[in-house]
Design an enzyme around this catalytic site. Structure first.
Site, mmCIF file in Angstrom:
data_model
loop_
_atom_site.group_PDB
_atom_site.id
_atom_site.type_symbol
_atom_site.label_atom_id
_atom_site.label_comp_id
_atom_site.label_asym_id
_atom_site.label_seq_id
_atom_site.Cartn_x
_atom_site.Cartn_y
_atom_site.Cartn_z
ATOM 1 N N TRP A 1 -9.142 7.881 -8.613
ATOM 2 C CA TRP A 1 -10.418 7.980 -8.871
ATOM 3 C C TRP A 1 -9.874 8.026 -9.808
ATOM 4 O O TRP A 1 -11.207 7.366 -10.431
ATOM 5 C CB TRP A 1 -10.732 9.429 -8.904
ATOM 6 C CG TRP A 1 -11.708 9.965 -7.774
ATOM 7 C CD1 TRP A 1 -11.073 10.338 -6.502
ATOM 8 C CD2 TRP A 1 -12.460 10.178 -6.961
ATOM 9 N NE1 TRP A 1 -11.998 10.549 -5.036
ATOM 10 C CE2 TRP A 1 -13.319 9.924 -5.812
ATOM 11 C CE3 TRP A 1 -13.974 9.289 -8.175
ATOM 12 C CZ2 TRP A 1 -14.573 10.139 -5.063
ATOM 13 C CZ3 TRP A 1 -15.250 9.288 -7.104
ATOM 14 C CH2 TRP A 1 -15.357 9.856 -6.559
ATOM 15 N N TRP B 1 -15.876 11.619 -12.741
ATOM 16 C CA TRP B 1 -15.095 11.699 -11.704
ATOM 17 C C TRP B 1 -14.262 12.715 -11.112
ATOM 18 O O TRP B 1 -13.786 12.936 -9.362
ATOM 19 C CB TRP B 1 -13.748 11.050 -11.991
ATOM 20 C CG TRP B 1 -12.827 11.295 -12.892
ATOM 21 C CD1 TRP B 1 -12.490 11.205 -14.110
ATOM 22 C CD2 TRP B 1 -11.819 11.988 -12.488
ATOM 23 N NE1 TRP B 1 -11.714 11.896 -14.711
ATOM 24 C CE2 TRP B 1 -11.374 11.885 -14.131
ATOM 25 C CE3 TRP B 1 -11.172 11.991 -11.611
ATOM 26 C CZ2 TRP B 1 -9.924 13.123 -13.992
ATOM 27 C CZ3 TRP B 1 -9.906 13.463 -11.497
ATOM 28 C CH2 TRP B 1 -9.375 13.524 -13.082
ATOM 29 N N ASN C 1 -10.715 2.127 3.029
ATOM 30 C CA ASN C 1 -10.111 2.812 1.585
ATOM 31 C C ASN C 1 -11.067 1.250 0.755
ATOM 32 O O ASN C 1 -11.844 1.689 -0.138
ATOM 33 C CB ASN C 1 -8.858 1.056 1.606
ATOM 34 C CG ASN C 1 -8.806 1.850 0.079
ATOM 35 O OD1 ASN C 1 -8.528 3.361 -0.849
ATOM 36 N ND2 ASN C 1 -8.097 0.955 -0.515
ATOM 37 N N TRP D 1 -20.690 12.323 -19.665
ATOM 38 C CA TRP D 1 -21.170 12.272 -18.482
ATOM 39 C C TRP D 1 -22.483 12.955 -18.148
ATOM 40 O O TRP D 1 -22.661 13.433 -19.162
ATOM 41 C CB TRP D 1 -19.912 13.082 -17.548
ATOM 42 C CG TRP D 1 -19.096 12.445 -17.424
ATOM 43 C CD1 TRP D 1 -17.847 13.293 -18.374
ATOM 44 C CD2 TRP D 1 -18.379 11.507 -16.624
ATOM 45 N NE1 TRP D 1 -16.635 12.086 -17.914
ATOM 46 C CE2 TRP D 1 -16.789 11.080 -17.047
ATOM 47 C CE3 TRP D 1 -18.913 9.852 -16.058
ATOM 48 C CZ2 TRP D 1 -16.483 10.520 -16.336
ATOM 49 C CZ3 TRP D 1 -18.270 9.302 -15.350
ATOM 50 C CH2 TRP D 1 -16.948 9.520 -15.340
ATOM 51 N N GLU E 1 0.800 -1.419 0.516
ATOM 52 C CA GLU E 1 -0.450 0.291 -0.148
ATOM 53 C C GLU E 1 0.953 1.193 0.258
ATOM 54 O O GLU E 1 0.476 2.302 -0.667
ATOM 55 C CB GLU E 1 -1.187 0.247 1.492
ATOM 56 C CG GLU E 1 -2.000 -1.401 1.006
ATOM 57 C CD GLU E 1 -2.513 -1.020 -0.158
ATOM 58 O OE1 GLU E 1 -3.837 -0.041 -0.619
ATOM 59 O OE2 GLU E 1 -2.829 -2.009 -0.525
ATOM 60 N N TRP F 1 1.702 1.802 -3.419
ATOM 61 C CA TRP F 1 0.714 2.151 -4.012
ATOM 62 C C TRP F 1 0.924 3.784 -3.764
ATOM 63 O O TRP F 1 0.977 4.398 -5.280
ATOM 64 C CB TRP F 1 -0.452 2.312 -3.959
ATOM 65 C CG TRP F 1 -1.517 2.652 -4.757
ATOM 66 C CD1 TRP F 1 -2.563 4.242 -4.107
ATOM 67 C CD2 TRP F 1 -1.942 3.045 -5.741
ATOM 68 N NE1 TRP F 1 -3.946 4.355 -5.287
ATOM 69 C CE2 TRP F 1 -3.178 3.780 -5.945
ATOM 70 C CE3 TRP F 1 -1.885 1.585 -7.186
ATOM 71 C CZ2 TRP F 1 -3.471 3.758 -7.437
ATOM 72 C CZ3 TRP F 1 -2.550 2.236 -8.856
ATOM 73 C CH2 TRP F 1 -3.336 3.053 -8.233
#
Length: 483
Positions: A383, A360, A342, A307, A276, A279
């Site tokens: 996102w 987003w 998360n 959208w 993590e 990431w």
């Protein structure tokens, strides 16, 4: 020979290379500069919840420096003007800072380094925020990575520097330099939407260290699987501390390695936890190499996605009133605590993008305002990952089912009952889908759909079909592969 240490996203003493190097050369003037978005030329500025944390983190740092016989000098921006004033009043001959990687910060720091060096000052920057600099991990052909797994494999081949011990030395703070922290108005008052947060969080270096120790002792065992359960305490909650630099990734790395060396049975859980951190490293790698990541689709073909615009749906999502309990629980946890688990972050993001088909960027902006750990790199990369428009993104056709996610990851309903108490008396069978409960069950639980709890604002099956239809436009633009 006084050195100004300009604190930014490194609000700690230990493993702070800019501070350690400065103390090695003489007295130190510790400075933090509060800049407006206009002064910083920041198009994605710190807001809301982050300001609350910043206030208390600076207060903690000031107390720590006070124990060394000094104080933190908090100045108003712009940074260049503030640093000029600090140099003039202290007679400093050097300025040190630890690097930031947001696009506006890179441009500002390059300018400041050139400007102060031209005046004969030693202007130096250091890495205190990452295991490896974004430019140090490269593909075999020399370019940036675009997929997480090979990036992390390459990063793991590089040695991680040992964290530096807490330094000591003489601090200086010229009279009349800086303003009281309270005068910057970083905490809310009318209304005080952060009331009670100090019961939940301990901003500052000491709080970060204590939290890491507690996690390793009590939360690491089973982390590989249990980290997906928002009803269980198997996550570290270190993200705000990492974002503000109250603890470094090198410190987390070293402590975790040491702990798993002492407890070999936890080695796999330790590796998963450190992935993590990986990431986070990958997100900064992307932001550095692709600086438009926070504002533009990383895959341009996603510009073709049709959208929707619906202020009512966006507000329902923000308030945790979508009619899907697991989604609503997550959004209410965020508002009440400045944090969201998360696994639930992925669900609520998927719901906004793929059920409501809202851009987003609406979600990125809301998270940036309400999350205590609102990190530009992580927030933007995550996102876009959910949307399918980012690097190493989730497949566009992967659409989380809110009911199924709740049943799988909150099987006993502990999480939903905590954050959606109006549903607390529903049996587990219907807790994650109250709209499927018989009238007699709803009545017995005191639930009146449309009054005490909303009906779903969108049907899951219809929403999924509409999302997939929308992605057809992206496929035609060459942005996604066929399912």
């Amino acid at each position: 020979m006084t050195t100004i240490v300009w604190f930014r996203q490194d609000l700690r003493l230990a493993d702070n290379p800019a501070l350690a190097e400065a103390f090695a050369n003489g007295p130190v003037l510790p400075v933090y500069i509060v800049e407006t978005p206009e002064q910083a030329a920041d198009s994605h500025p710190m807001t809301g919840a982050s300001h609350w944390w910043l206030h208390h983190s600076l207060k903690a740092l000031d107390a720590t420096l006070g124990a060394l016989g000094g104080r933190l000098v908090v100045m108003e921006g712009p940074a260049e003007t503030a640093l000029e004033r600090a140099v003039a009043q202290s007679g400093a001959t050097a300025i040190h800072w630890n690097r930031c990687y947001e696009p506006h910060a890179i441009a500002r720091d390059k300018h400041l380094k050139t400007r102060f060096s031209a005046d004969g000052l030693s202007a130096r920057s250091f890495n205190a925020s990452l295991l490896h600099e974004p430019w140090d991990v490269e593909t075999k052909t020399g370019g940036p990575f675009k997929v997480y797994s090979p990036f992390w494999r390459a990063a793991l081949t590089r040695p991680v520097a040992a964290p530096l011990p807490r330094p000591s030395g003489r601090l200086v703070s010229p009279d009349g330099l800086g303003r009281p922290l309270d005068s910057f108005g970083l905490t809310p008052s009318k209304p005080d939407w952060a009331a009670g947060w100090l019961d939940l969080w301990q901003p500052g270096e000491a709080g970060a260290s204590a939290l890491l120790g507690t996690f390793l002792e009590e939360g690491l065992k089973g982390y590989g699987e249990l980290r997906n359960r928002p009803d269980l305490p198997n996550v570290s909650r270190l993200s705000p501390h990492l974002h503000f630099g109250e603890i470094s990734p090198r410190q987390v790395w070293a402590a975790t390695r040491l702990y798993t060396d002492m407890h070999p049975a936890l080695a796999k859980d330790g590796e998963k936890f450190l992935s993590e951190i990986g990431w986070r490293e990958f997100a900064y790698h992307l932001l550095y190499h692709f600086p438009t990541l926070p504002a533009k689709n990383w895959k341009p073909a996603f510009d073709a996605y049709p959208w929707r615009e619906s202020e009512a749906d966006l507000k329902a999502w923000q308030r945790g009133m979508t009619g899907y309990p697991m989604v609503d629980a997550g959004m209410r946890e965020l508002w009440a605590t400045g944090y969201m688990h998360n696994r639930v972050r992925m669900l609520v993001a998927s719901f906004l993008i793929k059920h409501l088909r809202l851009d987003w960027r609406h979600g990125e902006a809301w998270f940036r305002d309400t999350l205590l750990d609102a990190d530009l790199a992580n927030n933007s990369a995550s996102w876009q990952w959910v949307a399918g428009s980012g690097a190493d993104a989730a497949p566009y056709f992967r659409i989380f089912a809110p009911v199924g996610q709740g049943q799988k990851f909150d099987p006993d309903g502990v999480y939903v009952r905590r954050w959606c108490p109006e549903l607390a008396r529903l049996p587990n069978e219907f807790l994650h889908a109250p709209f499927e409960a018989p009238d007699r069950v709803l009545k017995a639980a005191g639930v009146v759909l449309g009054k005490t709890y909303p009906r779903p604002i969108v049907d899951h099956a219809a929403a999924r079909a509409a999302a997939l239809a929308g992605y057809e436009a992206v496929k035609e633009a060459g942005g996604v592969a066929a399912e």
